[in-house]
Design an enzyme around this catalytic site. Structure first.
Site, PDB file in Angstrom:
ATOM      1  N   ASP A 177       0.857  -1.172   0.000  1.00 16.20           N
ATOM      2  CA  ASP A 177       0.000   0.000   0.000  1.00 16.20           C
ATOM      3  C   ASP A 177       0.905   1.237   0.000  1.00 16.20           C
ATOM      4  OD1 ASP A 177      -2.491   1.464   0.335  1.00 16.20           O
ATOM      5  OD2 ASP A 177      -1.822   1.827   2.385  1.00 16.20           O
ATOM      6  N   ASP A 215      -0.095   5.213   0.733  1.00 12.14           N
ATOM      7  CA  ASP A 215      -0.266   6.251   1.745  1.00 12.14           C
ATOM      8  C   ASP A 215      -0.299   5.636   3.143  1.00 12.14           C
ATOM      9  OD1 ASP A 215      -0.548   8.774   2.739  1.00 12.14           O
ATOM     10  OD2 ASP A 215      -2.672   8.962   2.286  1.00 12.14           O
ATOM     11  N   ASP A 269      -1.335  -0.282   6.143  1.00 19.45           N
ATOM     12  CA  ASP A 269      -1.516   0.387   7.436  1.00 19.45           C
ATOM     13  C   ASP A 269      -2.964   0.376   7.882  1.00 19.45           C
ATOM     14  OD1 ASP A 269      -2.253   2.280   5.362  1.00 19.45           O
ATOM     15  OD2 ASP A 269      -2.320   3.790   6.949  1.00 19.45           O
TER      16      ASP A 269
END
Length: 341
Positions: free
Chosen positions: A26, A28, A224
């Protein structure tokens, strides 16, 4: 630092970068936050690549092209080529290309990233429901207008298959939180009552697209967020690593439902260079490093000392193994003191 490095001449467990052949990353909150690279990301990914791990950047962002994303990553000092970037627009285009009966024209609602992805799969983007599209594919662009949403609604209302690149309800901007593609798709859904097929996380389609493009045999999803990255990995049947550089908190992890529980935990991407955290069943609880997590009278308790992430992982395993969800207040207080020491 999380865990210990495995030296080339030292026997023992392999680092995650050698246990898995491909990292599905991922962006961001994992690789960058806003305009800046996450601390240790560039060095860790460069080292992971040197250890033989293939790097693929998977993003729900359908607006930018893979070339633009790769250029941004390289400017931040991260190793990235155009072919290393897999977007939800590409995953949506694959879903459209695999429809039966086959489609040629696609009513495309979105930006250049979506148009390029559709053309790469031999599909012809059109802008009107009157052009006889065989499918509607909707992705985010800041220029999406009422007129375009209306065209989508006209086609979807007639029963044309509808695919959305991602269902993220919001999009972060420099001024705050703005409506995302999920919110725009909600307009079409409200008008038609139809439910779209979603290509981006937590759907498995995007992660499977990343695995297919890299030839991964044992991929590791790294993110995240539990509700997109980890849940998406579960949907695809992949292992996952959650890093604590973005959205997920200790409370989120301790109270995560089963379908959002990661396989591994690390403070940041340096965790790729260390072996998986070992957790052992302990009388009355679970031990990780110098910490033991246990449930007593329906309250999660942590005892010990050492690495804060070891403490969190021991607490997670104890909480997840409890017959009933325990109170996590005491464990969170211990974790807070551990982080400050």
């Amino acid at each position: 630092m999380t865990g210990h490095f495995a030296m080339d001449d030292e026997p023992g467990p392999l680092p995650l970068a050698q246990e898995y052949d491909t990292a599905l990353l991922d962006l961001d909150g994992v690789v960058y936050v806003g305009p800046h690279a996450v601390a240790h990301a560039a060095a860790s990914l460069t080292r992971a690549g040197a250890l033989g791990m293939r790097l693929a950047y998977v993003t729900n962002n359908a607006y930018r092209t893979p070339r633009a994303v790769a250029g941004h990553l390289r400017r931040l000092g991260l190793p990235a080529a155009e072919d290393d970037v897999v977007t939800s627009a590409q995953a949506a285009a694959r879903l459209a290309a695999e429809l039966r009966p086959p489609v040629v024209r696609v009513l495309a609602i979105g930006g250049e990233g979506l148009l390029a992805a559709l053309r790469a799969y031999g599909l012809e983007p059109v802008r009107s429901a009157e052009e006889d599209p065989g499918c509607v594919v909707q992705g985010f662009a800041p220029t999406v207008s009422w007129r375009e949403l209306a065209e989508a609604a006209y086609a979807v209302g007639r029963g044309v298959p509808w695919i959305v690149t991602n269902a993220d309800p919001s999009a972060p901007t420099h001024r705050g939180t703005a409506p995302g593609n999920g919110a725009l798709a909600g307009v079409v859904r409200a008008a038609t009552g139809a439910v779209p097929t979603v290509a981006g996380k937590p759907s498995a389609a995007l992660l499977r697209e990343g695995a297919a493009r890299t030839g991964a045999r044992r991929p590791l999803m790294i993110g995240d967020r539990l509700d997109t990255d980890v849940e998406g990995a579960r949907s695809a049947g992949f292992d996952s690593l959650v890093v604590l550089t973005g959205a997920t908190t200790a409370h989120d992890l301790l109270t995560a439902p089963e379908h959002r529980r990661p396989t591994h935990l690390a403070a940041d991407l340096r965790g790729l260079l260390a072996p998986a955290r070992r957790v052992e069943k302990y009388p009355g609880g679970y031990r990780c490093g110098g910490w033991v997590g246990s449930v007593r009278d329906r309250e999660l308790v942590l005892t010990g000392r050492g690495d804060p992430e070891d403490a969190l992982w021991a607490a997670c395993r104890a909480a997840w193994s409890a017959a009933e969800s325990p109170s996590v207040a005491a464990a969170l207080a211990t974790l807070g003191r551990c982080a400050r020491s």
